[in-house]
Design an enzyme around this catalytic site. Structure first.
Site, PDB file in Angstrom:
ATOM      1  N   CYS A  47      -0.207   3.919  10.279  1.00 19.84           N
ATOM      2  CA  CYS A  47       0.406   5.001   9.508  1.00 19.84           C
ATOM      3  C   CYS A  47       1.044   6.000  10.475  1.00 19.84           C
ATOM      4  CB  CYS A  47      -0.630   5.719   8.646  1.00 19.84           C
ATOM      5  SG  CYS A  47       0.069   7.161   7.813  1.00 19.84           S
ATOM      6  N   GLY A  91       9.128  -4.960   4.048  1.00 16.69           N
ATOM      7  CA  GLY A  91      10.087  -4.045   4.667  1.00 16.69           C
ATOM      8  C   GLY A  91      11.411  -4.196   3.948  1.00 16.69           C
ATOM      9  N   GLY A  92      11.631  -3.368   2.956  1.00 19.74           N
ATOM     10  CA  GLY A  92      12.915  -3.351   2.259  1.00 19.74           C
ATOM     11  C   GLY A  92      13.178  -4.514   1.320  1.00 19.74           C
ATOM     12  N   ILE A 140       5.965  -5.241   7.968  1.00 14.80           N
ATOM     13  CA  ILE A 140       5.734  -4.141   8.874  1.00 14.80           C
ATOM     14  C   ILE A 140       5.417  -2.861   8.092  1.00 14.80           C
ATOM     15  CG2 ILE A 140       7.258  -4.985  10.728  1.00 14.80           C
ATOM     16  CD1 ILE A 140       9.490  -3.179   9.626  1.00 14.80           C
ATOM     17  N   SER A 192       0.823  -1.206   0.000  1.00  8.86           N
ATOM     18  CA  SER A 192       0.000   0.000   0.000  1.00  8.86           C
ATOM     19  C   SER A 192       0.862   1.263   0.000  1.00  8.86           C
ATOM     20  CB  SER A 192      -0.904  -0.007   1.234  1.00  8.86           C
ATOM     21  OG  SER A 192      -1.695   1.159   1.256  1.00  8.86           O
ATOM     22  N   LYS A 244      -3.388   2.156  -2.424  1.00  7.64           N
ATOM     23  CA  LYS A 244      -3.077   3.274  -1.539  1.00  7.64           C
ATOM     24  C   LYS A 244      -4.235   3.382  -0.547  1.00  7.64           C
ATOM     25  CE  LYS A 244      -1.291   7.551  -0.620  1.00  7.64           C
ATOM     26  NZ  LYS A 244      -0.210   7.470   0.364  1.00  7.64           N
ATOM     27  N   LYS A 261      -2.486  -4.393   9.322  1.00  9.53           N
ATOM     28  CA  LYS A 261      -1.107  -3.959   9.102  1.00  9.53           C
ATOM     29  C   LYS A 261      -0.563  -3.289  10.366  1.00  9.53           C
ATOM     30  CE  LYS A 261       1.970  -1.831   5.745  1.00  9.53           C
ATOM     31  NZ  LYS A 261       2.085  -1.368   4.360  1.00  9.53           N
ATOM     32  N   LEU A 315      -1.476  10.140   3.797  1.00  4.48           N
ATOM     33  CA  LEU A 315      -2.675   9.474   3.267  1.00  4.48           C
ATOM     34  C   LEU A 315      -3.465  10.329   2.272  1.00  4.48           C
ATOM     35  CD1 LEU A 315      -4.118   7.473   6.326  1.00  4.48           C
ATOM     36  CD2 LEU A 315      -2.288   6.853   4.758  1.00  4.48           C
TER      37      LEU A 315
END
Lengths: 263, 311
Positions: B136, B248-249, B196, B26, B50, B170, B78
């Protein structure tokens, strides 16, 4: 034209002067479809450092070659300057919108358009000048000092009338390029009224150009520079405030009408 | 002659069947439209949109992103067109892709906004799952829902009551114990957890003595946070029974594999989409090749296959 992600062979990568470099790469697809104002997004080195691509405006095209003009300002552009001829660059492009060419603006055809370049802002304007050379653009180039003036020879070679401004008076008009613009509009008000102003450079300069254009009832198109994460419109990182909300410099721009921006 | 297996990449995430376990995270993929020039979206395991909120949001002031060592910070806030415009203008093209569409949703002021969104999306057949973005970091809140096990339990329970759709929660890495929060989501009826979201971070321009992004701080993503994410997936995998979507990455197949081995049943490609729009597609084929090379017929052999160090 839809952008593509390609591996492009470096044809040349040479220092022009001081920290300014010219790079040429081979890509028929980008060279043949690129429009003035568009940019490419380059992965300057393999791996994760630096992580993001570097957006660079298109300086020109010749046959199947794309020409870039860049300044080494940080780690990313330094790595780019170390890339050798024959190596392949990971390039995404052409990206962004483009300048609307004269004639499309308010139907005015016979006035010379004015190009205002501040510092590295000259890079995309050379490409524009080449496309509209038949309309004999008037180019104003500004810099802090004479040695920092860029691309005046290229503009002259394209048949443009060139006027320069330096903050310290070491070359041409002493003062800001926007002050030169005001002076010219006063002098030649009848001959330039109604023509379009195209500008690229530091934000304060672009804001001043917008104001001057507005006061003189001239259309202005500004090419904005912004840090970008994706360059393709996905991350919403590079936005600028406009009358219709935030717009993405990478996808809705980088060229915006002065009337549209609310900065 | 060694007979190579033909690996099967399909996986089940709660009520959701995926043809492969590679999704896009997202906020890094818009609503898909920016990527059609670069990849065949139909090849993706799923698309996570999104985040959508009840009302349209302008988002935070620019500058919103900056590069950091092997990573980046963002504080988009957002920005989105709101649920009605999303359904009218963005969802139709997503529906046509014929791949699972996971809609990320969030509340701004009142947690009840989650139920408003869930009720509305529950009616749409082509919405395959909802991702609850309770993590977020860019909404200028002192505390996130996912930073408290009780708040997480209550929020997930609230949404669970109004929709039968697959729910993915999430979670934020900015917690003392990720398993405690993941257990709360599981207990409240979440079908899966996504681990994450970004880590809180800050970067300063020392010449101007100003933060590099206008909201002072933002969320850190990219390879810099990968070890944090892998450890959290591993920790949660040891405690919960519902599937984990790891992220995550993740930049390539190697980094995606770390997550599967740590216990993720699926993965999401995030920041890598910005640098290499083809990353997700390359990972799908890389994963297939790895499984074939290692004689793995299906993903269950790979998921959570981590072993202790031996000499």
């Amino acid at each position: 034209m839809r952008p593509a992600q390609i591996k492009a062979k470096i044809i040349s990568n040479k220092r022009f002067k001081d920290s300014y470099w010219h790079l040429e790469f081979e890509s028929r697809l980008i060279a043949e479809s690129a429009l003035p104002g568009q940019f490419v997004n380059i992965k300057v080195a393999d791996g994760v450092e630096p992580l993001l691509r570097r957006p660079l405006s298109i300086h020109g095209t010749a046959g199947s070659r794309v020409r870039l003009f860049y300044e080494v300002v940080g780690a990313g552009t330094r790595l780019l300057s170390n890339r050798r001829v024959g190596e392949f660059l990971d390039v995404i492009g052409p990206l962004g919108n483009s300048f609307s060419l004269p004639g499309k603006l308010q139907g005015v055809k016979f006035q010379p358009p004015i190009l205002v370049a501040g510092g590295m802002g000259a890079a995309p304007l050379v490409f524009l000048a080449k496309k509209i050379r038949s309309s004999r653009p008037l180019v104003l180039i500004g810099a802090r000092t004479k040695s920092k003036l860029l691309c005046s020879r290229e503009f002259k070679a394209l048949g443009c009338q060139v006027k320069i401004a330096t903050d310290d008076g070491s070359g041409g008009f002493k003062g800001r390029v926007t002050e030169l613009l005001i002076q010219l509009l006063r002098q030649e008000i009848s001959s330039v009224r109604g023509s379009a102003i195209y500008a690229c450079g530091p934000r304060p300069m672009l804001k001043a150009v917008t104001k001057i254009a507005c006061e003189n009832n001239i259309d202005s198109q500004l090419s904005l520079e912004e840090h970008m994460a994706c360059g393709i419109g996905a991350c919403l990182g590079c936005v600028v405030a406009t009358k219709s909300g935030y717009k993405r410099v990478c996808k809705d721009g980088p060229v915006f009408s002065g009337k549209e921006l609310t900065w | 002659m060694v007979k190579q297996v033909k690996p099967d990449l399909d996986v089940r995430i709660g009520k959701l069947d995926l043809k492969n376990p590679v999704m896009v995270a997202s906020g890094t993929f818009g609503y898909g439209e920016e990527f059609v020039d670069f990849i065949d979206l139909k090849k993706l395991g799923a698309i996570v949109t999104k985040t959508i909120t009840v009302s349209p949001r302008l988002g935070n002031l620019p500058p919103r992103t900056c590069e950091t060592p092997a990573g980046m910070l963002n504080s988009i806030g957002l920005e989105n067109p709101g649920i009605d415009k999303f359904i009218a203008e963005k969802l139709p093209s997503l529906k046509k892709l014929d791949i699972p569409v996971i809609v990320s949703i969030a509340s701004i002021e009142d947690p009840d906004e989650f139920t408003v969104l869930a009720r509305q999306l529950d009616k749409i057949k082509e919405v395959s799952a909802l991702e609850l973005n309770i993590s977020c970091p860019n909404l200028h809140k002192d505390k996130l829902i996912s930073q408290d096990a009780k708040d997480t339990f209550e929020l997930v329970s609230l949404v669970r009551k109004v929709t039968g759709k697959c729910l993915i929660t999430k979670l934020s890495p900015n917690v003392i114990s990720i398993s405690e929060i993941a257990l709360a989501a599981e207990a409240a009826g979440s079908d899966a957890v996504a681990l994450i979201n970004t880590l809180g971070g800050m970067s300063i321009d020392v010449d101007k003595r100003q933060p590099k992004i206008a909201s002072w701080s933002g969320g850190l993503s990219g390879p810099a946070i990968r070890p944090v994410a892998v450890k959290m997936v591993w920790e949660a995998h040891n405690k919960i029974k519902i599937p984990i979507i790891g992220m995550g990455g993740i930049m390539d197949t190697q980094s995606a594999l770390e997550f599967f081995i740590a216990g993720a049943s699926a993965i999401s490609v995030g920041t890598a989409n910005f640098i290499n729009p083809r990353a997700s597609i390359e990972i799908i084929s890389g994963l297939k090749a790895y499984m074939a090379d290692n004689n793995m017929r299906n993903l269950s052999v790979l998921i959570g296959s981590l072993k202790a160090c031996k000499d």
